[in-house]
Design a protein around this motif. Structure first.
Motif, PDB file in Angstrom:
ATOM      1  N   LEU A 191       0.826  -1.210   0.000  1.00  0.00           N
ATOM      2  CA  LEU A 191       0.000   0.000   0.000  1.00  0.00           C
ATOM      3  C   LEU A 191       0.858   1.255   0.000  1.00  0.00           C
ATOM      4  N   TRP A 192       2.023   1.182   0.646  1.00  0.00           N
ATOM      5  CA  TRP A 192       2.945   2.317   0.599  1.00  0.00           C
ATOM      6  C   TRP A 192       3.516   2.494  -0.806  1.00  0.00           C
ATOM      7  N   MET A 193       3.881   1.398  -1.444  1.00  0.00           N
ATOM      8  CA  MET A 193       4.391   1.485  -2.819  1.00  0.00           C
ATOM      9  C   MET A 193       3.363   2.118  -3.747  1.00  0.00           C
ATOM     10  N   CYS A 194       2.096   1.872  -3.495  1.00  0.00           N
ATOM     11  CA  CYS A 194       1.025   2.408  -4.343  1.00  0.00           C
ATOM     12  C   CYS A 194       0.528   3.764  -3.858  1.00  0.00           C
ATOM     13  N   ARG A 195       1.166   4.312  -2.824  1.00  0.00           N
ATOM     14  CA  ARG A 195       0.801   5.616  -2.261  1.00  0.00           C
ATOM     15  C   ARG A 195      -0.630   5.647  -1.721  1.00  0.00           C
ATOM     16  N   ALA A 239       4.215   0.187 -13.522  1.00  0.00           N
ATOM     17  CA  ALA A 239       3.330   1.326 -13.274  1.00  0.00           C
ATOM     18  C   ALA A 239       3.772   2.206 -12.109  1.00  0.00           C
ATOM     19  N   ARG A 240       4.586   1.692 -11.200  1.00  0.00           N
ATOM     20  CA  ARG A 240       4.918   2.431  -9.980  1.00  0.00           C
ATOM     21  C   ARG A 240       6.426   2.607  -9.837  1.00  0.00           C
ATOM     22  N   SER A 241       6.883   3.863  -9.884  1.00  0.00           N
ATOM     23  CA  SER A 241       8.312   4.130  -9.728  1.00  0.00           C
ATOM     24  C   SER A 241       8.787   3.761  -8.326  1.00  0.00           C
ATOM     25  N   ARG A 242       7.932   3.955  -7.342  1.00  0.00           N
ATOM     26  CA  ARG A 242       8.313   3.602  -5.968  1.00  0.00           C
ATOM     27  C   ARG A 242       8.563   2.107  -5.848  1.00  0.00           C
TER      28      ARG A 242
END
Length: 402
Positions: A191-195, A239-242
């Motif tokens: 969930l943190w990776m996906c903000r 899809a997620r830079s994080r």
């Protein structure tokens, strides 16, 4: 019950009424409490029989709360809950022929009641606000906080199980504690990776879950969590830079830790056992061989012997597949394989994002952990994990009204 119609041509509502939300949260909490048996050392001033009645009584409470959350009795067609219902039907039919008729039938009916509550909650599947996941994580935080508090209050009792951390405010075995810690840590990271959650929220929950997971000294939960997290985060790479940065830093740090602390990690994984004991999964394979070698009729091989306490000759089976074969036979195992396969394939077809990633994590975790843990053939935290995964990958629909 009324079958809920899917929304056509317009987005589903994403925000529930506050009154409906607290009922959903209370229902989920009751389901969670029902799978925490009151057995073992504890600090609560409760006789064991009272604690067991509280845990068992949580299921009818959950049913009442589910009806309050869904007063019109709407249900949403869902292949995953249908397959769980088939397991319940098989369990009831076979348990009626079990030598221990009362206890076996009671377990089958309890499983049926559990799935009935999931049916009543099915209209909440597909909500964009991740309602069931939020409820699940709140329950995990509460239980793990009680475990950590128990370790502070009475470390002697908390680590009395061969030096492994267990819950003692409400008794929870180390393996169950590790399961919950792995799920909370993994979902927080994703969930943190996906903000979806803030860094502060993620750090707080991971700081709670990770030390607890290590302190339980449970290899299955650690490895299943790692495999699930790798698979789930891989779905976010494009899809997620994080997520990409996390993969890079995670790879560097894990390699460095493995090189520097290889001997300590191997010692931790062996848990004081010899290589042969570890390869035998702490004696589990011996029990599995006894179950599989025990003579059974063709009917028992196909449909099982009815719901049991998942032990054989006084030893815990500790394998979902061997336990299912004993209780529900090859047919029961086939239904479970179909359930997991459909869940995973459905998750893989969903668009990249937090719902897909968390669902993949939960499904992969449960598949991996099922080798040395039971759970799919009766009410358990595993059933709740898969219900959350199913809710995350369901198509958006209208929530119940009225």
């Amino acid at each position: 019950m009324t079958i809920q119609r899917m929304t056509a041509g317009r987005p589903a509502e994403t925000t529930a009424q506050p009154s409906r939300d607290w009922r959903l949260q209370a229902t989920w909490a009751a389901l969670f409490l029902n799978v925490l048996p009151f057995t073992g050392d504890h600090l609560l001033p409760l006789p064991a029989i009272v604690g067991q009645l509280i845990a068992q009584g949580a299921l009818p409470v959950a049913l009442v709360l589910a009806l309050l959350a869904n007063p019109r009795g709407l249900v949403r067609p869902n292949v995953h809950v249908v397959l769980f219902s088939l397991l319940c039907l098989l369990a009831v039919m076979v348990s009626l022929h079990n030598p221990f008729l009362v206890s076996s039938t009671y377990r089958a009916l309890r499983f049926s009641g559990y799935v009935l509550v999931l049916w009543l909650l099915s209209p909440f599947w597909g909500r964009r606000d991740l309602a069931l996941l939020r409820c699940h994580r709140v329950c995990l935080v509460v239980v793990l906080s009680s475990v950590a508090l128990g370790a502070v209050i009475s470390p002697g009792k908390a680590f009395a199980f061969d030096g492994r951390l267990a819950g003692i405010i409400w008794p929870v075995f180390p393996t169950a504690v590790a399961h919950m810690a792995a799920i909370l840590a993994g979902t927080s990271a994703l969930l943190w990776m996906c903000r979806v959650i803030s860094g502060r929220n993620a750090v707080a929950t991971i700081v709670l879950a990770a030390p607890v997971l290590v302190a339980t000294h449970t290899r299955t939960a650690l490895l299943a969590g790692a495999v699930g997290l790798v698979c789930a985060s891989a779905s976010l790479l494009l899809a997620r830079s994080r997520a990409r940065r996390t993969w890079i830093w995670g790879g560097v740090l894990s390699t460095a830790v493995f090189v520097v602390f290889a001997s300590e990690l191997m010692s931790w994984l062996l848990r004081g056992q010899t290589a042969s004991q570890a390869s035998g999964l702490t004696g589990r394979t011996t029990v599995w061989s006894q179950v599989l070698d025990h003579p059974r009729s063709l009917g028992q091989q196909l449909f099982g012997s009815g719901m049991s306490n998942l032990s054989f000759n006084g030893s815990a089976i500790d394998s979902n597949w061997v336990g299912t074969y004993l209780d529900l036979g090859l047919v029961g195992a086939a239904i479970q394989i179909l359930l997991l396969a459909i869940l995973l394939l459905t998750a893989l077809t969903r668009p990249s994002g937090p719902r897909r990633a968390v669902a993949i994590f939960l499904i992969v975790y449960c598949i991996f952990a099922s080798i040395t843990e039971t759970g799919l053939s009766g009410p358990s935290a595993v059933v709740l994990d898969l219900a959350v995964a199913s809710a995350l990958i369901a198509r958006p629909s209208e929530r119940p009204t009225g």
